[in-house]
Design an enzyme around this catalytic site. Structure first.
Site, PDB file in Angstrom:
ATOM      1  N   VAL A  44      41.679  38.297  39.720  1.00 41.84           N
ATOM      2  CA  VAL A  44      40.249  38.819  39.914  1.00 41.84           C
ATOM      3  C   VAL A  44      39.556  39.509  38.582  1.00 41.84           C
ATOM      4  O   VAL A  44      38.325  39.428  38.445  1.00 41.84           O
ATOM      5  CB  VAL A  44      40.002  39.236  41.048  1.00 41.84           C
ATOM      6  CG1 VAL A  44      40.778  40.826  41.203  1.00 41.84           C
ATOM      7  CG2 VAL A  44      38.580  39.756  41.491  1.00 41.84           C
ATOM      8  N   LYS A  45      40.540  39.867  37.911  1.00 40.52           N
ATOM      9  CA  LYS A  45      40.358  40.637  36.752  1.00 40.52           C
ATOM     10  C   LYS A  45      39.642  39.908  35.728  1.00 40.52           C
ATOM     11  O   LYS A  45      39.187  40.745  34.798  1.00 40.52           O
ATOM     12  CB  LYS A  45      41.637  41.791  36.335  1.00 40.52           C
ATOM     13  CG  LYS A  45      41.990  42.746  37.411  1.00 40.52           C
ATOM     14  CD  LYS A  45      41.019  43.698  37.880  1.00 40.52           C
ATOM     15  CE  LYS A  45      41.620  44.846  38.568  1.00 40.52           C
ATOM     16  NZ  LYS A  45      40.471  45.850  38.819  1.00 40.52           N
TER      17      LYS A  45
END
Length: 477
Positions: A46-47
């Site tokens: 998700v980063k």
């Protein structure tokens, strides 16, 4: 079925991740549980979203110029995202990584062209060697450097307001009623949860999934074994600081998940759903299942899976690592009454029988006096105890990370007898090295091997926390 998208750049492939129903783990639940598969983003987490958002914002604001250097403190995933984005856009990338991060992430960062600097996190926030202070020093010493600062950078949560939240709303046709996510920097839950609340008129409930001892959910801040989420506080830290990317009212409630439940749930995701995800995904899914058990068929739960398990093959997905830290005793996990538990054999195996007969764990605070330590050790079998970092309360037990040495009754008695130490003297000089640690599921032979010839006993771990000491005689043939 539509054809897969065609992209002009790898950066265009960030985000746009699918929802996958957890049909097996959620079997029997009235409310469906869908996983937002962030491990399918181009960088595996998700980063990627926050990394792209922060770099574009820095360029727009004139903070990052052509030929510049991106610097960040990371547990791995944000650094990987920044390495992908940064190298693609022509920047040098330096990632300062916590020394307890899975080594796979170090290799991934280097593969993407980032320079990796290892720094300790098991030191007070004020220590010059702390990860956050290391990156600030690098920025000061590097011309053209820009600190991404994911913890305080508002472009972090903004990424999820613009992408993750709208994707979930569209994918569920506005039917999502509960959103569950871990809290690390807080950007994901703040941005995604904030958007879902806004478009639903406040109808969506946002739940934070947190390691049991993490401060976010109300724990004591002691160490835990799930990477990338939660909030740890070193006992010598003077002033605790929470990320500005995290809005404290972002979560309506928290589910606090013990390490064992998190890790075994991550393993179940792989074995039952075919989803190889990281330990923080285990925390999030365990929390989502708890939430879903309280709901009905009119509800719909979305849980965010932050990253891939490929970065943790040496940890949560390794039987040997799980046994070493006391999370496995019989080789696997079973489902009992809808909850994940460690399968406990009818006949105790490994070190469990010896541990059960060893008596309660006795520890000595490392900042105690010689006299206090001698009184504590009076009558303790084997006359040895682990020395631990002082903490006012340890409701979850003593983490292996808090053990800094060992105290021997024999050494104390000799020092008091010959006058080389006074009862009111600090214990420090008489501390011996920490006892070798073994997991409760390991064998007696493995404990003997760890004991070697120079240690008076072994420290036995259950769920990564000290559960007892087995002195050398207890391990004799």
């Amino acid at each position: 079925m539509s054809a897969p998208a065609v992209h002009e750049s790898v950066l265009d492939a960030i985000g746009g991740t699918p929802l996958i129903r957890l049909a097996r783990l959620g079997a029997g639940l009235a409310a469906p549980v869908y996983a937002k598969a962030e491990f399918l983003s181009i960088g595996g987490s998700v980063k990627d979203r926050a990394a792209l958002s922060m770099v574009l914002a820095a360029e727009r604001d004139g903070l990052l110029a052509p030929g510049g250097t991106i610097v960040e403190a990371t547990s791995g995933n944000t650094g990987i995202g920044l390495a992908i984005v940064g190298r693609r856009r022509g920047y040098r990338v330096i990632a300062a990584v916590a020394d307890r991060t899975a080594p796979e992430k170090w290799d991934i960062l280097r593969a993407y062209g980032a320079e990796v600097v290892l720094a300790p996190t098991a030191v007070p926030l004020e220590d010059p060697a702390h990860l956050f202070n290391v990156v600030r020093r690098i920025v000061e010493e590097t011309p053209g450097a820009w600190l991404a600062d994911q913890y305080d950078n508002q472009a972090n949560p903004d990424a999820h307001v613009r992408t993750t939240g709208p994707e979930i709303w569209e994918q569920t046709g506005g039917r999502v009623t509960h959103f569950v996510a871990g809290v690390g920097t807080g950007g994901t839950i703040t941005g995604t949860g904030g958007h879902l609340k806004a478009v639903s008129g406040g109808a969506v409930t946002v739940v934070g999934a947190d390691p049991e001892s993490s401060v976010y959910g109300g724990g004591d801040g002691s160490p835990y074994y799930v990477e990338s989420i939660g909030h740890f506080i070193h006992p010598d830290t003077v002033e605790d600081r929470w990320p500005l990317a995290y809005r404290r009212d972002a979560a309506d409630a928290f589910e606090r998940i013990p390490d064992r439940e998190s890790l075994l749930t991550a393993r179940r995701l792989a074995r039952e759903e075919g989803i190889l995800a990281g330990p923080s995904s285990g925390t999030a899914v365990a929390a989502a299942l708890r939430v879903a058990r309280r709901l009905g068929p009119e509800d719909l739960v979305v849980v965010l899976l932050p990253d891939s398990g490929r970065s943790y093959l040496s940890k949560v997905h390794s039987d040997a690592w799980m046994r070493q830290w006391g999370f496995l005793e019989d080789g696997g996990a079973v489902e009992t009454g809808g909850a994940v538990e460690n399968a406990v054999p009818a006949e105790p195996t490994g070190l469990r029988p010896l541990l059960d007969s060893a008596g309660p764990l006795v520890t000595v605070d490392a900042d105690a006096t010689v006299g206090e330590a001698a009184r504590t050790l009076h009558g303790v079998p084997g006359g040895v105890a682990p020395a631990v970092l002082a903490r006012t309360a340890r409701p979850y037990g003593v983490s292996a990370a808090e053990v800094v040495g060992a105290v021997s009754r024999e050494v104390l008695a000799a020092a008091l007898a010959d006058g080389s130490a006074k009862p009111d003297a600090p214990l420090g000089a008489l501390l011996g090295p920490a006892l070798p640690a073994v997991g409760v599921g390991q064998s007696v032979a493995e404990a003997r091997a760890a004991l070697g010839s120079g240690h008076p006993g072994v420290l036995v771990l259950v769920d990564g926390r000290a559960a007892g000491v087995l002195p050398r005689p207890a391990l004799a043939d």
